[in-house]
Design an enzyme around this catalytic site. Structure first.
Site, mmCIF file in Angstrom:
data_model
loop_
_atom_site.group_PDB
_atom_site.id
_atom_site.type_symbol
_atom_site.label_atom_id
_atom_site.label_comp_id
_atom_site.label_asym_id
_atom_site.label_seq_id
_atom_site.Cartn_x
_atom_site.Cartn_y
_atom_site.Cartn_z
ATOM 1 N N HIS A 159 0.841 -1.211 0.000
ATOM 2 C CA HIS A 159 0.000 0.000 0.000
ATOM 3 C C HIS A 159 0.883 1.272 0.000
ATOM 4 O O HIS A 159 0.849 2.060 0.942
ATOM 5 C CB HIS A 159 -0.874 -0.055 1.260
ATOM 6 C CG HIS A 159 -2.059 0.849 1.258
ATOM 7 N ND1 HIS A 159 -1.968 2.217 1.209
ATOM 8 C CD2 HIS A 159 -3.388 0.586 1.319
ATOM 9 C CE1 HIS A 159 -3.177 2.741 1.248
ATOM 10 N NE2 HIS A 159 -4.052 1.784 1.299
ATOM 11 N N GLU A 263 -0.726 1.176 -5.554
ATOM 12 C CA GLU A 263 -0.476 -0.039 -4.771
ATOM 13 C C GLU A 263 -0.461 -1.302 -5.629
ATOM 14 O O GLU A 263 -1.493 -1.688 -6.174
ATOM 15 C CB GLU A 263 -1.584 -0.152 -3.718
ATOM 16 C CG GLU A 263 -1.804 1.126 -2.928
ATOM 17 C CD GLU A 263 -3.153 1.170 -2.251
ATOM 18 O OE1 GLU A 263 -3.676 0.107 -1.875
ATOM 19 O OE2 GLU A 263 -3.695 2.287 -2.092
HETATM 20 O O1 TA6 Z 1 -5.956 2.212 -0.727
HETATM 21 C C1 TA6 Z 1 -7.294 2.076 -0.859
HETATM 22 C C2 TA6 Z 1 -8.011 1.900 0.491
HETATM 23 O O2 TA6 Z 1 -8.635 0.649 0.525
HETATM 24 C C3 TA6 Z 1 -9.003 3.051 0.664
HETATM 25 O O3 TA6 Z 1 -10.323 2.598 0.483
HETATM 26 C C4 TA6 Z 1 -8.721 3.559 2.077
HETATM 27 O O4 TA6 Z 1 -9.503 2.853 3.017
HETATM 28 C C5 TA6 Z 1 -7.239 3.244 2.195
HETATM 29 O O5 TA6 Z 1 -7.097 1.955 1.629
HETATM 30 C C6 TA6 Z 1 -6.665 3.394 3.597
HETATM 31 O O6 TA6 Z 1 -7.061 2.348 4.423
HETATM 32 P P1 TA6 Z 1 -6.529 2.364 5.957
HETATM 33 O O7 TA6 Z 1 -7.118 1.147 6.592
HETATM 34 O O8 TA6 Z 1 -5.013 2.311 5.904
HETATM 35 O O9 TA6 Z 1 -6.998 3.679 6.544
#
Ligand code: TA6
Length: 296
Positions: A159, A263
């Site tokens: 991520h 990601e």
């Molecule tokens: O990167 C996409 C995602 O799934 C978004 O929907 C948002 O929720 C992000 O990840 C961040 O997630 P987190 O659990 O790290 O706040």
């Protein structure tokens, strides 16, 4: 070298002869810093990141495993990013182990607690490598070690939060014309337009069957990030924009202007491993002067 980071959490620092560096927290197996030879920080890390278990560190490269996003019993993005990893006592011979790389091998295995929420045993080996030119490589090897012959399936993402000067001056190349699931409209499937992606509002898209190379161009800094991936067919592009930014306590209200998540992931088709089988997922990041990359 090993040192203590925020709140006394253990971290590893990799240095490369020309001056680039990488920092990885054992908490989460989480890369939090990647600097080029000029000492410029290339990853985004929120000034409000909470370095306190069980909260995931906001920024850098969270590891999403055994699940991307939230469904079923697991917490959002699984639990690998919320656990303490260890330094791998006996890492497998990795092919990229050439002498001029600085690297560290980390290992995660499920605890008794973890087995209650995800009843599988696995060995997750993560190698973080800083190459001679300052490239950052992450190689994940996940093996099913279930003693009961049971296979398991998982979804996965690196991520990655890239640091950008101004999100409205950023272009992403490599995802044109591809299909994507739009997380902002109930994961409905759309097809992307024919030219580079630009940003003027919240984006949360899972691109499917993406190429092995994606470029993120930062116009102002005349810098292009090149993301190369292997074993990771999908790519998530996310910027929370202003409303969502305000709603996140561990994210500054204006910080959405200075970050973009791209990601490398395996989401649409979960990966299934039989006992003894191992999956490998690799991403390699480089940051090059834009002139080098334009039109490539
Ligand atoms: O990167 C996409 C995602 O799934 C978004 O929907 C948002 O929720 C992000 O990840 C961040 O997630 P987190 O659990 O790290 O706040």
């Amino acid at each position: 070298e090993f040192s203590k980071g925020v709140n006394g959490l253990d971290k590893v620092i990799l240095r490369e002869v020309r001056g680039s560096s990488v920092e990885i927290y054992l908490y989460g197996g989480h890369v939090t810093s990647w600097k080029n030879e000029h000492g410029e920080e290339l990853l985004f890390l929120s000034s409000k990141a909470i370095f306190k278990p069980p909260k995931a560190i906001r920024g850098g490269i969270p590891i999403c495993f055994p699940q991307f996003a939230a469904h079923g019993s697991l917490e959002q993005h699984g639990f690998a990013r919320n656990r303490f990893w260890s330094v791998d006592p006996d890492p497998p011979p990795f092919p990229i182990n050439s002498s001029d790389n600085a690297y560290v091998d980390l290992m995660l295995k499920p605890s008794e607690e973890d087995m209650k929420i995800w009843p599988h045993s696995f060995e997750f080996r993560l190698r973080v490598t800083l190459g001679p030119g300052g490239d950052l490589m992450l190689t994940s090897r996940i093996r099913n070690t279930n003693p009961d012959g049971k296979p398991f399936s998982f979804t996965f993402a690196y991520h990655t939060y890239f640091s950008v000067s101004d999100i409205s001056e950023v272009r992403v190349e490599g995802l044109e014309t591809l299909d994507y699931l739009d997380n902002l409209s109930n994961k409905e499937r759309f097809t992307e337009q024919g030219d580079a992606i630009t940003f003027e509002t919240e984006v949360d898209k899972i691109y499917l069957s993406t190429p092995t190379k994606i470029a993120i161009l930062d116009h102002e800094r005349k810098r292009t990030f090149v993301l190369r991936k292997d074993g990771l067919p999908d790519a998530v592009v996310w910027n929370p924009w202003d409303k969502k930014a305000k709603a996140m306590t561990d994210f500054g209200d204006d910080e959405y202007k200075h970050m973009l998540c791209v990601e490398a992931a395996a989401i649409e088709k979960p990966i299934t491993l039989k006992p003894g089988e191992e999956w490998k997922g690799r991403q390699e990041l480089s940051a090059v002067p834009s002139s080098y990359c334009s039109g490539q």
